[in-house]
Design a protein around this motif. Structure first.
Motif, mmCIF file in Angstrom:
data_model
loop_
_atom_site.group_PDB
_atom_site.id
_atom_site.type_symbol
_atom_site.label_atom_id
_atom_site.label_comp_id
_atom_site.label_asym_id
_atom_site.label_seq_id
_atom_site.Cartn_x
_atom_site.Cartn_y
_atom_site.Cartn_z
ATOM 1 N N ARG A 151 0.856 -1.190 0.000
ATOM 2 C CA ARG A 151 0.000 0.000 0.000
ATOM 3 C C ARG A 151 0.894 1.244 0.000
ATOM 4 N NH1 ARG A 151 -1.985 -4.009 3.101
ATOM 5 N NH2 ARG A 151 -4.213 -4.481 3.065
ATOM 6 N N PRO A 152 0.909 2.003 -1.095
ATOM 7 C CA PRO A 152 1.802 3.173 -1.191
ATOM 8 C C PRO A 152 1.642 4.162 -0.041
ATOM 9 C CG PRO A 152 0.869 2.663 -3.337
ATOM 10 C CD PRO A 152 0.182 1.777 -2.359
ATOM 11 N N LEU A 153 0.393 4.408 0.388
ATOM 12 C CA LEU A 153 0.176 5.355 1.474
ATOM 13 C C LEU A 153 0.835 4.871 2.760
ATOM 14 C CD1 LEU A 153 -1.092 7.846 2.768
ATOM 15 C CD2 LEU A 153 -3.221 6.519 3.081
ATOM 16 N N LYS A 154 0.636 3.588 3.089
ATOM 17 C CA LYS A 154 1.215 3.046 4.317
ATOM 18 C C LYS A 154 2.743 3.007 4.225
ATOM 19 C CE LYS A 154 -2.888 0.379 5.518
ATOM 20 N NZ LYS A 154 -3.390 1.463 6.373
ATOM 21 N N THR A 155 3.251 2.792 3.022
ATOM 22 C CA THR A 155 4.708 2.814 2.831
ATOM 23 C C THR A 155 5.259 4.200 3.152
ATOM 24 O OG1 THR A 155 4.550 1.131 1.087
ATOM 25 C CG2 THR A 155 6.566 2.445 1.171
ATOM 26 N N ARG A 156 4.564 5.235 2.690
ATOM 27 C CA ARG A 156 5.010 6.604 2.953
ATOM 28 C C ARG A 156 4.894 6.950 4.432
ATOM 29 N NH1 ARG A 156 1.860 7.566 -1.719
ATOM 30 N NH2 ARG A 156 0.242 8.620 -0.495
ATOM 31 N N LEU A 157 3.796 6.537 5.054
ATOM 32 C CA LEU A 157 3.591 6.831 6.477
ATOM 33 C C LEU A 157 4.645 6.132 7.336
ATOM 34 C CD1 LEU A 157 -0.310 6.551 6.712
ATOM 35 C CD2 LEU A 157 1.071 8.641 6.776
ATOM 36 N N PHE A 158 4.957 4.878 6.979
ATOM 37 C CA PHE A 158 5.978 4.142 7.735
ATOM 38 C C PHE A 158 7.354 4.788 7.555
ATOM 39 C CE2 PHE A 158 9.103 0.657 8.140
ATOM 40 C CZ PHE A 158 8.847 0.298 9.442
ATOM 41 N N ALA A 159 7.662 5.212 6.340
ATOM 42 C CA ALA A 159 8.943 5.876 6.077
ATOM 43 C C ALA A 159 9.045 7.171 6.887
ATOM 44 C CB ALA A 159 9.095 6.157 4.579
ATOM 45 N N LYS A 160 7.919 7.923 6.962
ATOM 46 C CA LYS A 160 7.904 9.175 7.728
ATOM 47 C C LYS A 160 8.132 8.904 9.210
ATOM 48 C CE LYS A 160 7.159 13.638 8.087
ATOM 49 N NZ LYS A 160 8.099 14.620 7.509
ATOM 50 N N LEU A 161 7.506 7.833 9.717
ATOM 51 C CA LEU A 161 7.688 7.456 11.115
ATOM 52 C C LEU A 161 9.158 7.130 11.393
ATOM 53 C CD1 LEU A 161 6.634 6.571 13.933
ATOM 54 C CD2 LEU A 161 6.170 4.326 12.937
ATOM 55 N N CYS A 162 9.777 6.371 10.513
ATOM 56 C CA CYS A 162 11.184 5.989 10.689
ATOM 57 C C CYS A 162 12.098 7.209 10.657
ATOM 58 C CB CYS A 162 11.603 4.983 9.611
ATOM 59 S SG CYS A 162 10.792 3.373 9.758
ATOM 60 N N GLU A 163 11.784 8.166 9.782
ATOM 61 C CA GLU A 163 12.582 9.388 9.707
ATOM 62 C C GLU A 163 12.474 10.194 10.999
ATOM 63 O OE1 GLU A 163 11.280 11.511 6.291
ATOM 64 O OE2 GLU A 163 12.198 10.124 4.852
ATOM 65 N N GLU A 164 11.281 10.246 11.552
ATOM 66 C CA GLU A 164 11.062 11.042 12.760
ATOM 67 C C GLU A 164 11.821 10.494 13.957
ATOM 68 O OE1 GLU A 164 6.863 11.147 13.221
ATOM 69 O OE2 GLU A 164 6.550 12.708 11.687
ATOM 70 N N VAL A 165 11.928 9.175 14.038
ATOM 71 C CA VAL A 165 12.632 8.573 15.179
ATOM 72 C C VAL A 165 14.106 8.303 14.845
ATOM 73 C CG1 VAL A 165 10.519 7.539 16.086
ATOM 74 C CG2 VAL A 165 11.957 6.215 14.500
ATOM 75 N N GLU A 166 14.527 8.772 13.648
ATOM 76 C CA GLU A 166 15.912 8.616 13.200
ATOM 77 C C GLU A 166 16.342 7.150 13.200
ATOM 78 O OE1 GLU A 166 18.328 11.151 15.589
ATOM 79 O OE2 GLU A 166 17.534 12.987 14.705
ATOM 80 N N ALA A 167 15.498 6.303 12.619
ATOM 81 C CA ALA A 167 15.818 4.882 12.494
ATOM 82 C C ALA A 167 16.932 4.672 11.477
ATOM 83 C CB ALA A 167 14.573 4.106 12.071
ATOM 84 N N LYS A 168 17.592 3.529 11.566
ATOM 85 C CA LYS A 168 18.694 3.215 10.659
ATOM 86 C C LYS A 168 18.215 3.083 9.222
ATOM 87 C CE LYS A 168 22.536 -0.051 10.142
ATOM 88 N NZ LYS A 168 23.180 -1.275 10.669
ATOM 89 N N HIS A 169 16.987 2.574 9.038
ATOM 90 C CA HIS A 169 16.388 2.417 7.703
ATOM 91 C C HIS A 169 14.998 3.057 7.707
ATOM 92 C CE1 HIS A 169 19.584 -0.481 6.881
ATOM 93 N NE2 HIS A 169 19.252 -1.106 8.003
ATOM 94 N N ARG A 189 16.161 -6.816 8.065
ATOM 95 C CA ARG A 189 15.575 -5.486 8.051
ATOM 96 C C ARG A 189 14.403 -5.374 9.042
ATOM 97 N NH1 ARG A 189 15.760 -1.414 4.261
ATOM 98 N NH2 ARG A 189 17.891 -2.225 3.998
ATOM 99 N N VAL A 190 13.579 -6.416 9.104
ATOM 100 C CA VAL A 190 12.461 -6.414 10.050
ATOM 101 C C VAL A 190 12.988 -6.405 11.488
ATOM 102 C CG1 VAL A 190 10.536 -7.791 10.958
ATOM 103 C CG2 VAL A 190 10.801 -7.481 8.491
ATOM 104 N N TYR A 191 14.036 -7.183 11.758
ATOM 105 C CA TYR A 191 14.619 -7.219 13.105
ATOM 106 C C TYR A 191 15.118 -5.834 13.529
ATOM 107 C CZ TYR A 191 17.879 -8.337 16.873
ATOM 108 O OH TYR A 191 18.545 -8.362 18.076
ATOM 109 N N GLU A 192 15.750 -5.113 12.596
ATOM 110 C CA GLU A 192 16.297 -3.802 12.904
ATOM 111 C C GLU A 192 15.207 -2.747 13.098
ATOM 112 O OE1 GLU A 192 18.951 -3.040 9.704
ATOM 113 O OE2 GLU A 192 20.507 -4.404 10.442
ATOM 114 N N LEU A 193 14.021 -2.986 12.523
ATOM 115 C CA LEU A 193 12.929 -2.015 12.609
ATOM 116 C C LEU A 193 11.756 -2.520 13.457
ATOM 117 C CD1 LEU A 193 12.844 -0.736 8.894
ATOM 118 C CD2 LEU A 193 13.811 0.427 10.882
#
Length: 441
Positions: A151-169, A189-193
């Protein structure tokens, strides 16, 4: 340029007097079956790999079709199956069928040809065995990833969440079963996130996924899968190269086999040092029985797919100076008297011993051809063998980039692949001389 490269390659192959092939078949973007082959031969003082051909199989892709297509091409370039000393393929019935398989048909032409089932494909089959407990973990991981990535929308929302918490990926990886390293990369990748995914699924009200990610035992199983696939992927990656042969690949599989035996014993003692992520998990100790069972199954599968993998008979190829022939007669791989005599002469030549220390193994044996032709030929027949179909897989990746939807009717596919994949530079001066320049008006 393709014709010029082709001419250079086959002139060198004819001088080599022996060659080995790796052959594989795949389907392109237009749904057409493409047969790809690479060739290994002796050029100057080295063993080299080059693109051989890429032929379209117009109708079926049976062993007869593959054999007929390659035989026609081999004949057209002035080669013969009698000069072929080895063939490496995957385990498809069309390739290794006992009656009408491609390999069986080649053996009718040349009974002495050595055939190899691709080590990469076999190692990937071993890695697929994970048992029901661990399989359910992998399935849930794939389901989680698909929920976000599909789902493109959920992909974008998840990416935004990761950016906000300064995740590795900021992105997950899609699981692709046909790719050898996909399981390990997706799990890692799942383990790291994990924390970011738990937060995201909480916001999305996905209780099933939240319960799993919050479960210490489930997370411990995930941690173990990350660790074990990291080990398996390292072995697979180490065999993905242009210089791999049967001896080097066998060493890597035997190393994995001994490590599995060692790990089984250590795990039963409660030692998880070889699996750092699982050892660090809260419930890592609770899944020791599952880990031990999985490692034992892996060892059995390795024995099943690599039943008689032994290269001790060819230790004399790696180092012909290690011991007298009389104490190694049973380990010389069936050498004739003449070959053993030549090996004795080599062993007592100090200059050759120093040369062996300075040169790569293939270059050393190529240089021995002039003075010790029989034993050198026997060594080169083994060193020239392909152990994997890695180059064919590389060729199919190039094919996918060349033949796209907008170029689905491309008529010069083989020519473009040859120019792209060959390490030989075309003789541009000769090509230009054979064409008349356009006279400007």
């Amino acid at each position: 340029m393709s014709a010029d490269i082709e001419e250079i390659v086959y002139a060198s192959v004819k001088e080599s007097e022996m060659f080995a092939l790796q052959v594989d078949e795949s389907t392109d973007i237009g749904g057409k079956a493409q047969l790809s082959a690479f060739i290994r031969y002796i050029h100057d003082v080295k063993i080299v790999d080059q693109f051989f051909c890429c032929k379209e199989l117009e109708e079926t892709a049976t062993g007869n079709d593959i054999f007929a297509t390659l035989s026609e091409y081999i004949k057209s370039v002035g080669l013969s199956w009698q000069s072929c000393v080895g063939i490496c393929t995957d385990g498809a019935p069309a390739m290794i069928g006992s009656i009408k398989g491609f390999v069986s048909l080649v053996k009718k032409e040349n009974s002495s040809v050595i055939t190899t089932h691709c080590f990469l494909h076999r190692e990937a089959l071993v890695a697929k065995t994970i048992g029901n407990d661990l399989k359910s973990v992998l399935e849930k991981v794939v389901k989680m990833v698909n929920f976000i990535k599909s789902r493109p929308l959920k992909t974008r929302l998840f990416a935004k969440l990761c950016e906000e918490v300064e995740a590795k990926h900021v992105n997950l990886l899609l699981y692709t079963e046909v790719r050898w390293l996909s399981r390990g990369k997706v799990l890692s990748r799942v383990y790291e996130l994990q924390e970011e995914m738990l937060t995201f699924f909480t916001l999305e009200q996905q209780e099933e996924f939240c319960d799993l990610l919050a479960d210490d035992t489930w997370s411990a199983k995930l941690s173990y899968l990350v660790d074990v696939f990291e080990h398996l992927n390292k072995v697979n990656s180490s065999m993905q190269g242009k210089s791999e042969n049967i001896l080097s690949s066998t060493d890597k599989i035997n190393t994995l086999r001994e490590k599995l035996r060692l790990w089984v014993g250590r795990v039963k003692e409660g030692n998880l040092d070889m699996f750092p992520h699982a050892a660090a998990a809260t419930s890592g100790r609770e899944i020791i029985s599952i880990i031990s069972e999985h490692l034992e199954v892996l060892e059995k599968q390795l024995q099943y797919y690599f039943p008689d993998i032994c290269t001790e008979n060819y230790d004399w190829i790696r180092n012909p100076f290690v011991a007298p022939v009389s104490t190694q007669s049973q380990l010389t791989g069936g050498l004739t008297l003449t070959e053993e005599e030549q090996l004795v002469e080599m062993r007592n030549d100090r200059n050759l011993k120093l040369l062996h220390m300075q040169l790569p193994l293939d270059e050393f044996w190529v240089q021995m051809k002039a003075k010790y032709p029989q034993v050198a030929k026997k060594a080169l027949v083994i060193l020239i063998q392909f152990s994997t179909s890695y180059l064919c897989e590389l060729g199919f990746s190039v094919l996918a980039n060349i033949k796209t939807n907008k170029r689905a009717r491309l008529q010069t596919l083989e020519e473009e692949m040859r120019v792209c994949l060959s390490t030989i530079q075309p003789n541009l001066k000769r090509i230009c001389q054979s064409h008349q320049a356009h006279v400007s008006h």
